[in-house]
Design an enzyme around this catalytic site. Sequence first.
Site, PDB file in Angstrom:
ATOM      1  N   THR A  36      14.719  27.395  53.028  1.00  0.00           N
ATOM      2  CA  THR A  36      13.621  27.031  53.916  1.00  0.00           C
ATOM      3  C   THR A  36      14.188  26.489  55.224  1.00  0.00           C
ATOM      4  O   THR A  36      15.343  26.057  55.281  1.00  0.00           O
ATOM      5  CB  THR A  36      12.675  26.015  53.253  1.00  0.00           C
ATOM      6  OG1 THR A  36      13.424  24.876  52.847  1.00  0.00           O
ATOM      7  CG2 THR A  36      11.977  26.621  52.043  1.00  0.00           C
ATOM      8  N   VAL A  40      13.915  23.818  57.814  1.00  0.00           N
ATOM      9  CA  VAL A  40      14.552  22.534  58.111  1.00  0.00           C
ATOM     10  C   VAL A  40      15.681  22.257  57.116  1.00  0.00           C
ATOM     11  O   VAL A  40      16.731  21.734  57.485  1.00  0.00           O
ATOM     12  CB  VAL A  40      13.514  21.383  58.106  1.00  0.00           C
ATOM     13  CG1 VAL A  40      14.183  20.026  58.276  1.00  0.00           C
ATOM     14  CG2 VAL A  40      12.476  21.595  59.199  1.00  0.00           C
ATOM     15  N   CYS A  41      15.481  22.644  55.875  1.00  0.00           N
ATOM     16  CA  CYS A  41      16.488  22.409  54.836  1.00  0.00           C
ATOM     17  C   CYS A  41      17.801  23.118  55.171  1.00  0.00           C
ATOM     18  O   CYS A  41      18.884  22.536  55.053  1.00  0.00           O
ATOM     19  CB  CYS A  41      15.976  22.894  53.480  1.00  0.00           C
ATOM     20  SG  CYS A  41      14.420  22.137  52.970  1.00  0.00           S
ATOM     21  N   SER A  42      17.694  24.366  55.609  1.00  0.00           N
ATOM     22  CA  SER A  42      18.883  25.171  55.919  1.00  0.00           C
ATOM     23  C   SER A  42      19.502  24.841  57.264  1.00  0.00           C
ATOM     24  O   SER A  42      20.725  24.786  57.394  1.00  0.00           O
ATOM     25  CB  SER A  42      18.519  26.666  55.915  1.00  0.00           C
ATOM     26  OG  SER A  42      18.092  27.077  54.648  1.00  0.00           O
ATOM     27  N   VAL A  94      20.842  20.117  55.066  1.00  0.00           N
ATOM     28  CA  VAL A  94      22.142  20.315  54.418  1.00  0.00           C
ATOM     29  C   VAL A  94      23.295  20.179  55.421  1.00  0.00           C
ATOM     30  O   VAL A  94      24.271  19.467  55.139  1.00  0.00           O
ATOM     31  CB  VAL A  94      22.199  21.664  53.658  1.00  0.00           C
ATOM     32  CG1 VAL A  94      23.620  21.965  53.193  1.00  0.00           C
ATOM     33  CG2 VAL A  94      21.246  21.645  52.463  1.00  0.00           C
TER      34      VAL A  94
END
Length: 197
Positions: free
Chosen positions: A82, A84-86, A90
């Site tokens: 997804t 923001v996560c990527s 992280v």
Amino acid sequence: MASAALLKRTGLMKSMVNGLQASRAYASVAVGTDLVSAAPDVSLQKARSWDEGVSSKFATTSLKDIFKDKKVVIFGLPGAYTGVCSAQHVPSYKNNIDKFKAKGIDSVICVAVNDPYVLNGWAEKLQAKEAIEFYGDFDGSFHKKLDLMIDLSAALLGPRSHRWSAFVVDGKIKVLNVENAPSEFKVSGGDVILGQI
């Protein structure tokens, strides 16, 4: 054309997620909570390939094994692959891994309501598997016990984790940061928690 479509999707996602913000339920966990006691029957699944899963007989890892006698930074996010996560969450930990180690952190862990095989592929794509330990909470039981679940069905994701981070010593939360909405990235990043340790 592709960038216009991406911007349109990003705007739509922010609109849907911001609509969920008003119904945000704050976590029942807090500074001082013992994660092992809060979720005594919960185990997580270390990121791995399908063949590794088969050869391990689909082994899981208990919270006690993850946290006992260790200093751990753990962060939860809505899901692998997804936006923001990527692009932000992280990398904010991966890019600071040497600083975490210099502060005596034994492990940096990413947990998401995904299966361990998806997380494995995502970790490899982000080239983060050497720096960060990825664990799947495939049925959401860890996040449910901590009251860190959110329904992202409006974004076609279903039940997922809030975006959060914690500094944990021997299973006890010393620092806890939870975003107000899954699209936000203000308090749960690696730079923020690094300054709180």
